[in-house]
Motif scaffolding. Structure first.
Motif, short mmCIF file in Angstrom:
data_model
loop_
_atom_site.label_atom_id
_atom_site.label_comp_id
_atom_site.label_asym_id
_atom_site.label_seq_id
_atom_site.Cartn_x
_atom_site.Cartn_y
_atom_site.Cartn_z
N UNK A 279 0.74 -1.30 0.04
CA UNK A 279 0.03 0.11 0.30
C UNK A 279 1.04 1.40 0.11
N UNK A 280 1.99 1.03 0.64
CA UNK A 280 3.04 2.41 0.52
C UNK A 280 3.66 2.34 -1.13
N UNK A 281 2.88 2.46 -2.00
CA UNK A 281 3.54 2.55 -3.19
C UNK A 281 3.85 4.06 -3.82
N UNK A 282 4.49 3.97 -4.98
CA UNK A 282 4.79 5.52 -5.38
C UNK A 282 3.36 6.07 -5.84
N UNK A 283 3.69 7.54 -5.73
CA UNK A 283 2.56 8.50 -6.01
C UNK A 283 1.92 8.14 -7.02
N UNK A 284 2.83 7.87 -8.27
CA UNK A 284 2.14 7.55 -9.59
C UNK A 284 1.23 6.14 -9.69
N UNK B 243 -8.49 15.49 -15.29
CA UNK B 243 -8.89 16.65 -14.89
C UNK B 243 -9.89 16.44 -13.59
N UNK B 244 -10.92 15.98 -13.87
CA UNK B 244 -12.07 15.47 -12.78
C UNK B 244 -11.28 14.64 -11.55
N UNK B 245 -10.24 13.90 -11.99
CA UNK B 245 -9.88 13.01 -11.01
C UNK B 245 -8.80 13.54 -10.48
N UNK B 246 -8.15 14.74 -10.90
CA UNK B 246 -6.95 15.56 -10.43
C UNK B 246 -5.65 14.60 -10.50
N UNK B 247 -5.71 14.03 -11.76
CA UNK B 247 -4.41 13.43 -11.90
C UNK B 247 -3.94 13.62 -13.54
N UNK B 248 -2.77 12.91 -13.79
CA UNK B 248 -2.25 13.36 -14.99
C UNK B 248 -3.00 12.45 -16.30
N UNK B 249 -2.90 12.54 -17.66
CA UNK B 249 -3.75 11.94 -18.46
C UNK B 249 -3.14 10.53 -18.64
N UNK B 250 -1.56 10.47 -18.29
CA UNK B 250 -1.11 9.20 -18.51
C UNK B 250 -1.61 8.21 -17.45
N UNK C 210 -2.67 5.95 -10.23
CA UNK C 210 -3.39 5.06 -11.22
C UNK C 210 -4.39 4.41 -10.47
N UNK C 211 -4.13 4.08 -9.22
CA UNK C 211 -5.23 3.23 -8.27
C UNK C 211 -6.27 4.18 -8.22
N UNK C 212 -6.11 5.37 -7.99
CA UNK C 212 -7.32 6.40 -7.81
C UNK C 212 -7.98 6.16 -9.02
N UNK C 213 -7.50 6.42 -10.33
CA UNK C 213 -7.99 6.35 -11.42
C UNK C 213 -9.14 5.04 -11.56
N UNK D 79 -4.66 6.57 -18.63
CA UNK D 79 -4.38 5.70 -19.56
C UNK D 79 -4.09 4.49 -18.98
N UNK D 80 -2.87 4.75 -18.15
CA UNK D 80 -2.51 3.55 -17.32
C UNK D 80 -3.53 2.84 -16.52
N UNK D 81 -4.43 3.60 -15.86
CA UNK D 81 -5.52 2.92 -15.21
C UNK D 81 -6.39 2.10 -16.18
N UNK D 82 -6.56 2.48 -17.31
CA UNK D 82 -7.47 1.66 -18.21
C UNK D 82 -6.74 0.56 -18.81
N UNK D 83 -5.54 0.64 -18.85
CA UNK D 83 -4.70 -0.42 -19.22
C UNK D 83 -4.37 -1.60 -18.11
N UNK D 84 -4.60 -1.13 -17.09
CA UNK D 84 -4.16 -2.24 -16.07
C UNK D 84 -5.16 -3.28 -15.77
#
Length: 183
Positions: free
Chosen positions: A61-66, A119-126, A70-73, A129-134
């Motif tokens: 759970x203590x993973x990178x901010x990125x 924008x709505x999620x307060x994250x980067x576009x990448x 992505x988990x938030x996405x 995309x990563x969230x959709x790919x995982x």
């Protein structure tokens, strides 16, 4: 002969693995049940995600901010946060279920939509995309591992057509597509 809705949904529920690939195969075989299948997949995925999260060891759970973004996405689009996110945006919850790289060809997703979601999620576009790919939380390998008879992804526009959005929901989607992220 027209497939029986209950039979199709029952078959779907007892599939060995509940993956976006299975969802996609059913969507393409039974487009008339798109909304039911998306909703069912959504319910099944949410309970899976919740139990998977509960069993995560603390150190992961203590993973990178990125990874957290992505988990938030994933949470917001496919997990426990999707109900609220969908309501805030004014789109059906099940619509987000299919916004997945295994279902929709990600290159066919309008950049404006990816930006608006980021924008709505307060994250980067990448991150979106990563969230959709995982797919199942596994890292995406870039090598081609197309299994024989793999179902090709659905084009985003075809997916929107299949999703059976109401006129109001279509308008919401169009305004997201027109949103260039500058507000």
């Amino acid at each position: 002969m027209m497939a029986d809705r209950e039979d199709v949904l029952n078959d779907f529920t007892v599939e060995e693995e509940m993956s976006p690939a299975i969802l996609k195969a059913y969507l393409q075989r039974f487009p008339e049940f798109t909304q039911d299948l998306l909703a069912l997949f959504n319910e099944l995925s949410i309970s899976d995600l919740a139990s998977a999260e509960a069993s995560l060891p603390l150190e992961t759970k203590a993973v990178s901010t990125e990874a957290l973004r992505v988990q938030h996405v994933r949470q917001s689009l496919f997990g426990t946060g999707v109900r609220e996110f969908a309501r805030d945006l004014g789109l059906p919850r099940a619509f987000f279920t299919g916004l997945n790289a295994e279902v929709i060809h990600i290159a066919s997703m309008p950049t404006s939509l990816l930006k608006a979601l980021a924008n709505r999620l307060g994250v980067h576009m990448q991150d979106v995309i990563s969230g959709m790919q995982q797919g199942d939380g596994h890292a995406v390998a870039m090598k081609s591992d197309v299994k024989p008879g793999a179902v090709p992804q659905i084009d985003f526009q075809d997916y929107v057509d299949l999703a059976g959005l109401s006129e109001e929901e279509q308008r919401v989607l169009q305004s997201l597509l027109a949103d260039d992220g500058s507000d």
